[in-house]
Motif scaffolding. Structure first.
Motif, short mmCIF file in Angstrom:
data_model
loop_
_atom_site.label_atom_id
_atom_site.label_comp_id
_atom_site.label_asym_id
_atom_site.label_seq_id
_atom_site.Cartn_x
_atom_site.Cartn_y
_atom_site.Cartn_z
N HIS A 42 0.85 -1.19 0.00
CA HIS A 42 0.00 0.00 0.00
C HIS A 42 0.89 1.25 0.00
O HIS A 42 0.64 2.20 -0.75
CB HIS A 42 -0.93 0.00 1.21
CG HIS A 42 -1.91 1.12 1.22
ND1 HIS A 42 -3.01 1.14 0.39
CD2 HIS A 42 -1.94 2.29 1.89
CE1 HIS A 42 -3.67 2.26 0.57
NE2 HIS A 42 -3.05 2.99 1.48
N ILE A 43 1.93 1.21 0.82
CA ILE A 43 2.88 2.33 0.85
C ILE A 43 3.52 2.50 -0.53
O ILE A 43 3.64 3.62 -1.05
CB ILE A 43 3.96 2.10 1.94
CG1 ILE A 43 3.32 2.23 3.33
CG2 ILE A 43 5.13 3.06 1.78
CD1 ILE A 43 4.25 1.83 4.48
N ILE A 46 1.10 4.18 -2.90
CA ILE A 46 0.95 5.61 -2.64
C ILE A 46 2.19 6.38 -3.12
O ILE A 46 2.07 7.45 -3.75
CB ILE A 46 0.71 5.85 -1.12
CG1 ILE A 46 -0.61 5.20 -0.69
CG2 ILE A 46 0.72 7.35 -0.80
CD1 ILE A 46 -1.86 5.72 -1.37
N LYS A 56 1.51 15.36 -3.27
CA LYS A 56 1.81 14.80 -1.96
C LYS A 56 0.50 14.52 -1.23
O LYS A 56 -0.38 15.37 -1.18
CB LYS A 56 2.65 15.76 -1.14
CG LYS A 56 4.12 15.73 -1.54
CD LYS A 56 4.99 16.35 -0.47
CE LYS A 56 6.44 16.44 -0.93
NZ LYS A 56 7.02 15.14 -1.24
N PHE A 57 0.41 13.32 -0.68
CA PHE A 57 -0.76 12.96 0.11
C PHE A 57 -0.49 13.27 1.58
O PHE A 57 0.66 13.37 2.01
CB PHE A 57 -1.06 11.46 -0.02
CG PHE A 57 -1.49 11.04 -1.39
CD1 PHE A 57 -2.73 11.42 -1.89
CD2 PHE A 57 -0.68 10.24 -2.17
CE1 PHE A 57 -3.14 11.01 -3.15
CE2 PHE A 57 -1.09 9.82 -3.43
CZ PHE A 57 -2.31 10.22 -3.92
N ASP A 58 -1.59 13.38 2.31
CA ASP A 58 -1.48 13.45 3.76
C ASP A 58 -1.72 12.03 4.26
O ASP A 58 -2.62 11.34 3.77
CB ASP A 58 -2.57 14.40 4.28
CG ASP A 58 -2.51 14.54 5.79
OD1 ASP A 58 -2.04 15.57 6.25
OD2 ASP A 58 -2.94 13.59 6.49
N ILE A 59 -0.93 11.61 5.24
CA ILE A 59 -1.04 10.22 5.70
C ILE A 59 -2.44 9.90 6.21
O ILE A 59 -2.92 8.78 6.08
CB ILE A 59 0.06 9.90 6.74
CG1 ILE A 59 0.19 8.40 6.92
CG2 ILE A 59 -0.20 10.61 8.06
CD1 ILE A 59 1.49 7.95 7.48
N VAL A 62 -4.83 9.22 3.11
CA VAL A 62 -4.64 7.92 2.45
C VAL A 62 -5.03 6.76 3.37
O VAL A 62 -5.38 5.68 2.90
CB VAL A 62 -3.19 7.71 1.91
CG1 VAL A 62 -2.90 8.64 0.77
CG2 VAL A 62 -2.14 7.85 3.00
#
Lengths: 81, 137
Positions: A42-43, A46, A56-59, A62
């Motif tokens: 999954h990481i 992302i 950029k995602f926010d943890i 996601v």
């Protein structure tokens, strides 16, 4: 970028991360449908999406995703911010 | 031991250390893992197969990747997520190995770093290389 174009790119990312050219996803695909989709992969998904779409995602955001459809919605939303 | 935080790590940073593989390391590794393969235990068998002496376990050599991450880069805050290692040349007892890691990527979302690592013997030959993904906790 249209939702379909995002979907097509996400499809390619899934195929690359899971090393399976035959892997086909849909909006309802989730981690129960792909045996190798564990927390580490999954990481990797992302990270691959951040690179491909240059965002950029926010943890936290996601962490809430339930399936591919929500993932694509999030990418589309961030691309249009 | 190094104590780099995620913010202190920069792409391009390198850390290096050297280690000499000793007979007792090989014996301890065999005892811990139960790997009794003769290539790693008997000089005669290894020579018959074309090696100079008994060969150091590849996974013993690879165990220094753990040291690289856990002690040097980033050190104390290390959590290894994955490791893709290749064994390129045999390592023998008494070889001095130089282990080097270089940060090639950072991921802000997960506080992950990617390290390209290489291990060279005393002749400067690359005996192993690895691609590591390490979380910084």
């Amino acid at each position: 970028m249209s939702r379909q174009e995002v979907f097509d790119e996400v499809q390619k990312i899934f195929q690359a991360v899971f090393d399976d050219d035959e892997l086909m996803i849909s909006d309802s695909t989730n981690s129960d449908d792909i045996e190798d989709w564990d927390s580490l992969e999954h990481i990797n998904l992302i990270i691959a999406m951040e690179k491909r779409f240059q965002l950029k995602f926010d943890i936290k955001e996601v962490g809430k995703l339930k399936d591919v459809g929500e993932m694509i919605d999030l990418i589309e939303r961030k691309l249009n911010e | 031991m190094n104590r780099y935080t995620y913010d202190e790590i920069e792409v391009g940073m390198r850390e290096t250390f050297t280690v000499v593989v000793k007979e007792e390391d090989q014996t301890a590794f065999r005892r811990i893992t139960g790997d009794e393969n003769p290539l790693h235990r008997e000089d005669a068998f290894a020579r018959e197969k074309g090696y100079r002496d008994k060969v150091v376990f590849g996974m013993l050599t690879a165990s220094y990747y753990s040291t690289l991450a856990g002690v040097y880069l980033p050190g104390e805050r290390s959590l290894i997520h994955s490791l893709d290692a290749k064994f390129l040349k045999p390592v023998y007892i008494g070889d001095q190995l130089t282990v080097e890691g270089k940060v090639t990527e950072k991921n802000d979302t997960y506080h992950l770093i990617r390290i390209k690592a290489v291990i060279r013997n005393g002749q400067g030959e690359k005996v192993s290389k690895a691609d590591m993904q390490i979380g910084i906790i």
